[in-house]
Design a protein around this motif. Sequence first.
Motif, mmCIF file in Angstrom:
data_model
loop_
_atom_site.group_PDB
_atom_site.id
_atom_site.type_symbol
_atom_site.label_atom_id
_atom_site.label_comp_id
_atom_site.label_asym_id
_atom_site.label_seq_id
_atom_site.Cartn_x
_atom_site.Cartn_y
_atom_site.Cartn_z
ATOM 1 N N ALA A 62 -27.935 40.777 -50.531
ATOM 2 C CA ALA A 62 -26.694 39.988 -50.515
ATOM 3 C C ALA A 62 -26.154 39.802 -51.928
ATOM 4 C CB ALA A 62 -26.948 38.636 -49.854
ATOM 5 N N LEU A 63 -27.056 39.670 -52.908
ATOM 6 C CA LEU A 63 -26.616 39.481 -54.300
ATOM 7 C C LEU A 63 -25.817 40.686 -54.786
ATOM 8 C CD1 LEU A 63 -26.809 37.540 -56.726
ATOM 9 C CD2 LEU A 63 -28.813 38.831 -57.465
ATOM 10 N N LEU A 64 -26.260 41.877 -54.416
ATOM 11 C CA LEU A 64 -25.553 43.091 -54.828
ATOM 12 C C LEU A 64 -24.185 43.172 -54.155
ATOM 13 C CD1 LEU A 64 -25.632 45.710 -56.433
ATOM 14 C CD2 LEU A 64 -26.772 46.801 -54.491
ATOM 15 N N MET A 78 -19.349 39.430 -44.912
ATOM 16 C CA MET A 78 -19.705 40.811 -44.580
ATOM 17 C C MET A 78 -21.188 40.943 -44.282
ATOM 18 S SD MET A 78 -17.341 42.586 -47.528
ATOM 19 C CE MET A 78 -17.833 44.272 -47.173
ATOM 20 N N VAL A 79 -22.018 40.282 -45.068
ATOM 21 C CA VAL A 79 -23.466 40.347 -44.840
ATOM 22 C C VAL A 79 -23.833 39.623 -43.547
ATOM 23 C CG1 VAL A 79 -25.709 39.640 -45.737
ATOM 24 C CG2 VAL A 79 -23.990 40.581 -47.288
ATOM 25 N N ALA A 80 -23.273 38.428 -43.348
ATOM 26 C CA ALA A 80 -23.586 37.668 -42.136
ATOM 27 C C ALA A 80 -23.160 38.426 -40.891
ATOM 28 C CB ALA A 80 -22.899 36.302 -42.192
ATOM 29 N N ALA A 81 -22.014 39.104 -40.956
ATOM 30 C CA ALA A 81 -21.517 39.844 -39.795
ATOM 31 C C ALA A 81 -22.500 40.919 -39.364
ATOM 32 C CB ALA A 81 -20.160 40.462 -40.117
ATOM 33 N N ALA A 82 -23.144 41.572 -40.321
ATOM 34 C CA ALA A 82 -24.101 42.632 -39.978
ATOM 35 C C ALA A 82 -25.278 42.065 -39.188
ATOM 36 C CB ALA A 82 -24.590 43.327 -41.245
ATOM 37 N N TYR A 83 -25.785 40.907 -39.602
ATOM 38 C CA TYR A 83 -26.915 40.305 -38.892
ATOM 39 C C TYR A 83 -26.478 39.712 -37.561
ATOM 40 C CZ TYR A 83 -29.775 40.880 -43.063
ATOM 41 O OH TYR A 83 -30.481 41.412 -44.109
ATOM 42 N N VAL A 84 -25.322 39.053 -37.548
ATOM 43 C CA VAL A 84 -24.824 38.468 -36.303
ATOM 44 C C VAL A 84 -24.565 39.562 -35.274
ATOM 45 C CG1 VAL A 84 -22.875 37.254 -35.255
ATOM 46 C CG2 VAL A 84 -23.887 36.391 -37.374
ATOM 47 N N ALA A 85 -24.073 40.712 -35.721
ATOM 48 C CA ALA A 85 -23.785 41.813 -34.797
ATOM 49 C C ALA A 85 -25.045 42.220 -34.038
ATOM 50 C CB ALA A 85 -23.205 43.002 -35.559
ATOM 51 N N ILE A 116 -26.912 28.936 -45.504
ATOM 52 C CA ILE A 116 -26.917 27.751 -46.371
ATOM 53 C C ILE A 116 -27.618 28.083 -47.689
ATOM 54 C CG2 ILE A 116 -27.832 25.412 -46.657
ATOM 55 C CD1 ILE A 116 -27.442 25.019 -43.654
ATOM 56 N N LYS A 117 -28.741 28.766 -47.585
ATOM 57 C CA LYS A 117 -29.492 29.116 -48.799
ATOM 58 C C LYS A 117 -28.832 30.267 -49.552
ATOM 59 C CE LYS A 117 -33.164 29.398 -46.216
ATOM 60 N NZ LYS A 117 -34.553 29.631 -45.755
ATOM 61 N N ASP A 118 -28.189 31.177 -48.827
ATOM 62 C CA ASP A 118 -27.543 32.310 -49.494
ATOM 63 C C ASP A 118 -26.327 31.890 -50.318
ATOM 64 O OD1 ASP A 118 -29.353 34.134 -48.619
ATOM 65 O OD2 ASP A 118 -28.131 34.930 -46.980
ATOM 66 N N THR A 119 -25.749 30.725 -50.030
ATOM 67 C CA THR A 119 -24.623 30.280 -50.867
ATOM 68 C C THR A 119 -25.057 30.062 -52.312
ATOM 69 O OG1 THR A 119 -25.027 27.952 -50.262
ATOM 70 C CG2 THR A 119 -23.404 29.171 -48.940
ATOM 71 N N PHE A 163 -18.831 26.194 -47.894
ATOM 72 C CA PHE A 163 -18.980 27.641 -48.062
ATOM 73 C C PHE A 163 -19.768 28.236 -46.904
ATOM 74 C CE2 PHE A 163 -18.821 27.094 -52.979
ATOM 75 C CZ PHE A 163 -17.460 26.861 -52.885
ATOM 76 N N THR A 164 -20.783 27.517 -46.443
ATOM 77 C CA THR A 164 -21.583 28.009 -45.319
ATOM 78 C C THR A 164 -20.745 28.107 -44.052
ATOM 79 O OG1 THR A 164 -23.559 26.980 -46.275
ATOM 80 C CG2 THR A 164 -23.667 27.621 -43.968
ATOM 81 N N LEU A 165 -19.939 27.092 -43.787
ATOM 82 C CA LEU A 165 -19.099 27.104 -42.590
ATOM 83 C C LEU A 165 -18.092 28.260 -42.634
ATOM 84 C CD1 LEU A 165 -18.408 23.280 -42.139
ATOM 85 C CD2 LEU A 165 -19.890 24.735 -40.733
ATOM 86 N N ILE A 166 -17.508 28.495 -43.804
ATOM 87 C CA ILE A 166 -16.548 29.596 -43.932
ATOM 88 C C ILE A 166 -17.240 30.933 -43.707
ATOM 89 C CG2 ILE A 166 -15.045 30.818 -45.546
ATOM 90 C CD1 ILE A 166 -14.448 28.103 -46.849
ATOM 91 N N ALA A 167 -18.371 31.137 -44.372
ATOM 92 C CA ALA A 167 -19.090 32.410 -44.231
ATOM 93 C C ALA A 167 -19.600 32.603 -42.808
ATOM 94 C CB ALA A 167 -20.256 32.453 -45.221
ATOM 95 N N PHE A 168 -20.074 31.537 -42.186
ATOM 96 C CA PHE A 168 -20.610 31.658 -40.825
ATOM 97 C C PHE A 168 -19.490 31.915 -39.823
ATOM 98 C CE2 PHE A 168 -21.919 29.798 -36.750
ATOM 99 C CZ PHE A 168 -23.061 30.540 -36.510
#
Length: 248
Positions: free
Chosen positions: A91-93, A124-131, A184-187, A49-54
């Motif tokens: 992220a939970l919301l 979507m959440v990761a993209a905002a931080y990565v951006a 990893i922890k957000d999963t 799940f982490t690899l997919i989200a990342f």
Amino acid sequence: MYAVFVAVIVMVVLAADWGRLQRVFFQWDIARDQLPEIITIAARNTVLFTLIAFGGGLAFGVLLALMKLSTVAPYRWVATAYVEIFRGLPALLTIFAMAYAVPVAFSFRPPGGAVGAGLIALIMVAAAYVAEIVRAGIQGVPKGQAEAARSLGMSPNRTMFSIILPQAFRIVIPPITNEFVLLIKDTSLLFIVGTTPAMKELTTYSRDAMNTAGNATPLVMGGLLYLMITIPLTRLVAVLEKRQARSR
């Protein structure tokens, strides 16, 4: 200060009820019952799940970073609004909205069911931080690099993808790795969508096993597996930061 620190540790060790701790948190027979599923199913799903989200967040985040740096004003407005919204929302919301609100509002079920919806939310959440990380990396590349490329006749797009982005990624490797560790922890937040036995990640698996066994040992095992995954990555970040500091 060293003496005070040692004294506090000794007091904690002497005050703890080790027999009760062992009965509640460290039952070997209960721990043995979790093997190998806690590794082959829960830990595997957490990493997957982490690899997919990342991966999705990295690709989308680079696009958002380029949009924020674009000379086209609507691109900048859209990217800025997106980054501010999804960095500001928990992220939970976001996971809850993708899993429950979006299907109700648009009669749309994301691929992969509830877990797929949760992964889209994490992307979507990761993209905002990565951006923001990538944008800072691009702006951290000396402007002379772009000017030199343009003087050689390179187009703006070729300059960005051949000269600027490779250098920017070298700059942002440590914070990008930190984002991977956070994912990893957000999963663990995927518990809110509900999962099948074959799709449980570490936190959901450990919580369900704890409820079944009536003992907290599975939670301890889950925590240890998280540490086994994250500690090598955090040490890698430290090594990369030191290497960058030396190169500067």
